[in-house]
Each structure stands twice: as C-alpha cells, then as structure tokens.
Enzyme design. Structure first.
Site, short mmCIF file in Angstrom:
data_model
loop_
_atom_site.label_atom_id
_atom_site.label_comp_id
_atom_site.label_asym_id
_atom_site.label_seq_id
_atom_site.Cartn_x
_atom_site.Cartn_y
_atom_site.Cartn_z
CB SER A 1 1.72 -7.92 9.75
OG SER A 1 3.04 -8.64 8.84
CG ASP B 1 -7.90 -9.11 6.83
OD1 ASP B 1 -6.62 -8.69 8.12
OD2 ASP B 1 -8.16 -7.42 5.73
CE LYS C 1 -6.11 -4.58 4.55
NZ LYS C 1 -6.98 -4.93 5.64
CE LYS D 1 -5.49 -10.95 11.05
NZ LYS D 1 -5.97 -9.71 10.91
CB THR D 2 -3.46 -16.11 9.37
OG1 THR D 2 -3.51 -15.10 8.58
CG2 THR D 2 -3.64 -17.00 8.30
CG HIS E 1 -7.86 -5.13 10.48
ND1 HIS E 1 -6.46 -4.98 10.40
CD2 HIS E 1 -7.24 -5.97 9.87
CE1 HIS E 1 -5.41 -4.82 9.37
NE2 HIS E 1 -6.10 -5.47 8.65
NE ARG F 1 -2.04 -1.22 4.05
CZ ARG F 1 -1.76 -0.66 4.27
NH1 ARG F 1 -1.82 1.01 4.37
NH2 ARG F 1 -1.44 -0.68 5.45
NE ARG G 1 -0.78 -8.82 1.35
CZ ARG G 1 -1.53 -9.48 2.96
NH1 ARG G 1 -2.19 -9.41 3.11
NH2 ARG G 1 -0.78 -8.11 3.91
#
Length: 528
Positions: free
Chosen positions: A235, A254, A198, A239-240, A217, A56, A319
């Site tokens: 990050s 997400d 996003k 979390k994942t 989020h 981003r 990604r």
C-alpha cells in the site's frame, strides 16, 4: 461430528426456502435498500458501513489443523492453528444461526479467469450487500455454467454472529477460519467485506502452487504488442497508479496466477481504495463507481447523496468494489501470456534506494521475499519517523505455504521466460522523509515506461556499493543525477549512514528464512 455430517448440514441449509441464489445486481441493490443495509448514492452506487471493523482482523484468522494439510502449512503468527473440534462446533452454531434467518443470499461463481484452473466457489451471506460485493468481486457464471456449477469451496459469512471466546475457543468475537479438508471458510463477528475477498485469495495461494501455478499479489497489464507486465507493491507504493496506463490494457488490479500458459486474474472485479479519490487523479476508478458498485465506509451527504472521498471520519481504508468491466481498456477474459517484465515497487522513505535498478534472478527472489516498503510518520499512532516494513512476497497475510515455495517458483519462471525484473523506488530522494522530496511521478512513469519497452535491457549500469543493485546510467526523460541516490543528498555522510542502516534492516529481516538457497542471500542482498 464427521465431515459427511458437516456437508449434509450445509446441503440442508442450501435447500431451505430462505435461500436467495444468484440474484441480479438490481435485485441485490433493492434487497440492500429494503433491508436498510445501505443507501443509494448520486451515481447509483450503494454506500455501506462496516461498524467497528473497518479493515481485516489478522489476529482472528485461523487455519484448521488437519491431517492432510498440517505438514504443509507455514504455521505462525499469520497462519494460526485451530482445532477441528473448535471449528466444527462453531460451524454448527453458524449454520443453525443462518437457518433461522428470513433470507440468506448465495452466490455461485468462480475464482480464476482461466477455465483450466478456475475454482468453482459459493459464498453464503447473511447480508444482501455482502452478496452484492461478492457478485462484483468474483467471476460471474453464465446461465449455462450456473446449471452445471458444483462448488469446490464454500465461504460462509455471518457478520452478526459473534463468538464467545470463553466458550468457542477464539481470541475475540471475530473469526475467519479456513478448513482445507472440509473446503470451507467460516467468517463471523465482522462486517468488513474484504475478509471474503482475501479468504478466497488465501485459499488460492494454497491450491494453485499444488498445481504448479504461482499465485501472486500483484496487478497486471498488457501492451499493444502483447507484452505482459506484473506490478508488485504494498500500500502506498503506486501500484494502482502505475499499472493504470492508457497505452496498456488491464488484466487485473490485485490477484493473479501464473501457469504454464501465462497469467490470469483470480478475480472478476476490483476493490479499490478511495480515500482522496478524484476524477482528475484516478478517472478510471472514479467513473467505475456507478450503479451496482459498493462503497465501504465512505461518508455520503444525507441530502445530495454525493460521496465525500476526502472524509476519513470512519477510516482511511475507504473502499469501492465494482466489476472489472466497469473499467475501460481491459483484457477480457482476464488472461494473457507470460510476463516479459516484472516491476517491484517500494516507497523508501529513507531516500536511499535507487529510483530504478535492474535485478538478477537472485536479487529478484531476495526482494520478493523481503517485500520492503516504509511507513511514514503520522500514518499510525506512535510513528514519528519512517519505519521499515517487510511483507513477504508482497502479501504475507495471505500465504498459507512457506514463503520460499513462492519465491522458488518465481525464480524458476524468471529463468524459463527470460523475464526482466526491476526494483522501482517511488519514495524519497535527496534525503529522508521530512528532508528530501518524493520522487516526481513524471520521472517514475518515464522509468517504468523505459523498462516496459525494453529500453533498459542492455543499458550501461553502475553498481550501488551498499545494496549491490545495478543502476541504469541513463533513462530517457530522467536527469542522470536523479538515478544515483547518493548524488541527490547534500550531506553524503548522512546518506551513507542511512543507507547502511537500511541495509542492516534488510539483513536482519532475512534471518527469518531458513532452508533457502544461500545464493539468494549472498547474491541478492546488500553487500556491505
């Protein structure tokens, strides 16, 4: 130019003969390959590259300063204002640019799995692969829904159109501009598809709270008894990994909304990091990268077309985008009840936060506003030791409204639904990064499982004297000494020094919040 004129010009574009609307996945794959925008991998995924922008561009993101929204936006480094005049001139240039193209791709669908709160959107893409990405990431309409679909927000993405800062009033060739009055997002000068995803999340973070819905989020899953859990974390916090549980069904990975009815996924797909991806470590993600999936900036062998997920030549931020239906064990539609448990994940490289602690409502709001984790030495140029990182509400770049608005909504919902909240440190123990060791994943999994199953709701706790956190005295499957961070350090004086230094960083960061209930800081933060 008036808003009516802007709308009319968009209508003219959408009725041109070069428009390709809601093409199927096979059609979009064919278009991508024919236009040489990507290549096909061995598993059938499309591999693409995004040029100079592999992430981003936060410094190039703006919100139009408009009468109806000006007083609501939390203006600053994240939400930079841009004038209506600058927006309209760029808008016209981009539409003129797209009108001259041979083909333009349009996706019509939704953001928000709950039909009561979903936002009808349309995304206009210069690239076929961006439209494939959009098709996989958002909620796809049925044939019947498509017949009556009326977009309430439009994203216009023209990556090859580059702004001239001297003429167009931008900082660079790149721009991501949201106009809430015109219900338009304008993107140019960047091929990174994450800007599309996003930008809609930023829009929902404005619109949902206006309907008394907390936008979040986070990832979410549900247990066999219908118990819902939310996982917040920046990050690298796990979390994942921790939300992917074979015993629990995935709601989403997400972005979610929390209404008076429960939680719902904002998206219809996943946008997973795939650096160092393997079937052994993350089988669900690995197997989801098949026909119709989009790989960004992953190096692919020219002959075998096998992706090399360990190759970071282009970026660490590789990604994969795919529909949530590519994951086994999901909730469909992506809607569930009210959460019973919230997990805040942090990877504390200083090694001083407890591996798990129970939070009061005030502590939950404090740590939600803080959004703490740490960057490691070597992750960015110039970082030679752990650096404290704070991202408000675990999603600062995407919050148009003041952070306290989201925190107050969270606190209210914790009260209403008697939610148990835990802070879990997946970072270091026995010393800071370079001295101690990363918390064993088996211990973290055991702590999270105990929290989700309610085993920690009424256990004996010990108050941390520096951070004021209540640490469970016992957790099944975890040695008691691991639970108290000070006890894992050989040099306890060094522990005290590091812990107090981190506590001061928390306090210093929290000074930026004004007009906030003083009890959140007094009862929620460090006590020394």
């Amino acid at each position: 130019m008036s808003t009516v004129d802007v709308t009319n010009k968009l209508a003219v574009l959408l009725h041109q003969s070069n428009i390709r609307e809601n093409l199927s996945v096979p059609q979009l794959v064919e278009k991508t390959l024919a236009r040489k925008e990507g290549v096909l991998t061995l598993t059938g995924a499309v591999a693409t590259t995004t040029g100079k922008y592999t992430g981003r561009s936060p410094k190039d993101k703006y919100i139009v300063e408009e009468p109806s929204t000006k007083a609501k936006i939390d203006w600053g480094a994240v939400n930079q204002p841009i004038s209506e005049d600058v927006f309209e001139k760029l808008y016209n240039k981009v539409l003129d640019y797209l009108m001259a193209k041979d083909e333009i791709f349009v996706f019509k669908g939704f953001a928000g799995a709950d039909p009561k709160y979903r936002l009808p959107i349309q995304v206009i893409n210069e690239f076929a692969w961006h439209n494939l990405f959009t098709h996989q990431l958002f909620i796809r309409p049925t044939e019947e829904e498509l017949q009556t679909h009326k977009a309430e927000f439009t994203v216009i993405s023209a990556p090859s159109f580059k702004a001239d800062p001297a003429v167009d009033g931008t900082k660079s060739e790149t721009f991501i501009i949201i106009s809430f009055e015109r219900r338009v997002v304008l993107i140019g000068g960047t091929e990174y598809a994450g800007e599309i995803k996003k930008s809609i999340f930023s829009v929902m973070n404005y619109l949902l709270p206006e309907q008394d819905i907390l936008s979040m989020h986070c990832s979410a899953n549900v247990g066999q008894e219908g118990d819902v859990a939310l996982f917040f974390g920046l990050s690298g916090t796990g979390k994942t990994t921790l939300s992917a549980d074979p015993k629990r069904r995935l709601i989403g990975d997400d972005e979610h909304g929390w209404s008076n009815n429960g939680v719902f996924n904002i998206e219809g797909g996943c946008y997973a990091k795939c650096i160092n991806l393997s079937r052994e470590k993350e089988p669900q993600i690995f197997d989801a990268i098949r026909f119709g999936a989009v790989l960004e900036n992953v190096i692919v062998d020219e002959n075998t077309r096998i992706p090399n997920y360990d190759d970071a030549t282009l970026t660490e931020n590789t990604r994969a985008a795919y529909p949530i239906q590519s994951i086994d064990n999901i909730v469909e539609p992506s809607i569930a009840g009210h959460p019973t448990t919230i997990i805040f994940l942090t990877a504390d490289a200083f090694g001083v936060l407890p591996p798990i602690s129970k939070l009061t409502k005030e502590q939950a709001m404090y740590h939600f506003l803080s959004g703490y984790t740490s960057k490691l030495a070597g992750t960015e140029r110039g970082i030679t030791s752990p650096q404290a990182t704070f991202s408000t509400c675990f999603g600062a770049p995407f919050l148009p409204l003041p952070a306290t608005r989201y925190a107050e909504m969270l606190g209210k919902k914790i009260d209403e639904h008697n939610v148990q909240v835990f802070l879990v440190n997946t970072g270091w123990t026995g010393g800071e990064y370079g001295v101690g060791n990363r918390m064993k994943l088996q211990y973290t999994r055991a702590m999270v499982q105990a929290a989700l199953e309610g085993e920690l709701n009424n256990v004996e706790t010990v108050k941390d004297p520096i951070f004021g956190l209540e640490i469970p005295a016992h957790v099944p499957g975890v040695p008691d000494e691991v639970l108290q961070p000070k006890n894992t350090w050989a040099d306890q004086a060094a522990y005290e020094q590091k812990a107090k230094a981190l506590a001061e960083k928390f306090r210093e960061n929290f000074k930026k919040f004004t007009n906030i209930d003083p009890n959140i800081e007094k009862l929620g933060g460090p006590i020394v």
